[in-house]
Design a protein around this motif. Structure first.
Motif, PDB file in Angstrom:
ATOM      1  N   LYS A   1     -26.795  24.349 -26.532  1.00  0.00           N
ATOM      2  CA  LYS A   1     -27.890  23.705 -26.272  1.00  0.00           C
ATOM      3  C   LYS A   1     -28.841  24.198 -27.412  1.00  0.00           C
ATOM      4  N   ASP A   2     -28.768  25.523 -27.636  1.00  0.00           N
ATOM      5  CA  ASP A   2     -29.597  25.776 -28.881  1.00  0.00           C
ATOM      6  C   ASP A   2     -29.224  25.234 -30.078  1.00  0.00           C
ATOM      7  N   LYS A   3     -28.145  24.982 -30.456  1.00  0.00           N
ATOM      8  CA  LYS A   3     -27.652  24.096 -31.561  1.00  0.00           C
ATOM      9  C   LYS A   3     -28.204  22.864 -31.519  1.00  0.00           C
ATOM     10  N   GLN A   4     -28.059  22.013 -30.413  1.00  0.00           N
ATOM     11  CA  GLN A   4     -28.519  20.640 -30.387  1.00  0.00           C
ATOM     12  C   GLN A   4     -30.152  20.604 -30.833  1.00  0.00           C
ATOM     13  N   PHE A   5     -30.989  21.718 -30.313  1.00  0.00           N
ATOM     14  CA  PHE A   5     -32.351  21.815 -30.611  1.00  0.00           C
ATOM     15  C   PHE A   5     -32.412  21.809 -32.307  1.00  0.00           C
ATOM     16  N   ARG A   6     -31.535  22.727 -32.818  1.00  0.00           N
ATOM     17  CA  ARG A   6     -31.776  23.035 -34.324  1.00  0.00           C
ATOM     18  C   ARG A   6     -31.584  21.762 -35.237  1.00  0.00           C
ATOM     19  N   ILE A   7     -30.620  20.838 -34.571  1.00  0.00           N
ATOM     20  CA  ILE A   7     -30.329  19.730 -35.244  1.00  0.00           C
ATOM     21  C   ILE A   7     -31.466  18.478 -35.249  1.00  0.00           C
ATOM     22  N   ARG A   8     -32.366  18.516 -34.315  1.00  0.00           N
ATOM     23  CA  ARG A   8     -33.555  17.543 -34.296  1.00  0.00           C
ATOM     24  C   ARG A   8     -34.285  17.516 -35.287  1.00  0.00           C
TER      25      ARG A   8
END
Length: 161
Positions: free
Chosen positions: A154-161
């Motif tokens: 989930k943290d990775k998904q926020f970094r992709i934004r």
């Protein structure tokens, strides 16, 4: 045989209890679910608690709302570990249930989880059983790793934004 009993004071509590039941089954723990009221069926509560150990039950999860005396009554009648699961009621958002369960007299302990915390009640039962059944400890480590991996993803998904 690993066996946990989940006892609820009312069938309306099952919508919470079933979340813990699922976790226990996912871990391979044999689970039985009962509706027994400390107030409306006190003789059944007494019989259940006094015979649970002889039936192979190793941990009891007692779920109750409002006055929530069920876990304490069961704990008073058996030496098996009892986990109290306070159920949110219409009065005081379950705080009444929590306080009824957690305030046990010296000598009659009831481990208590959060209001509607069925998942943690099941996980605590698994941790208690893991002292006797080491395979559960390994499954618990895997469960915790999967939770950590989910947060990292989930943290990775926020970094992709």
């Amino acid at each position: 045989m690993m066996k946990v009993a989940m006892v609820m004071g009312s069938d309306s509590d099952y919508q919470v209890v079933e979340r813990g039941e699922k976790i226990l089954k996912d871990f391979g723990v044999d689970v039985e679910v009962h509706v027994i009221s400390a107030h409306r069926t006190p003789d059944r509560a007494m019989e259940f608690a006094k015979t649970a150990e002889g039936k192979g039950i190793e941990v009891i999860i007692g779920a109750a709302g409002k006055a929530a005396h069920l876990p304490g009554v069961l704990a008073a009648l058996t030496v098996l570990p009892v986990i109290g699961l306070p159920i949110k009621s219409s009065t005081m958002d379950g705080l009444d249930s929590l306080l009824s369960i957690v305030q046990m007299p010296k000598g009659i302990p009831v481990a208590t989880v959060a209001i509607d915390g069925a998942e943690n009640a099941a996980l605590l039962a698994i941790q208690i059983l893991s002292g006797k059944y080491p395979e559960l400890r390994g499954k618990m480590k895997d469960y915790r790793k999967a939770m950590a991996d989910e947060v990292i993803e989930k943290d990775k998904q926020f970094r992709i934004r």
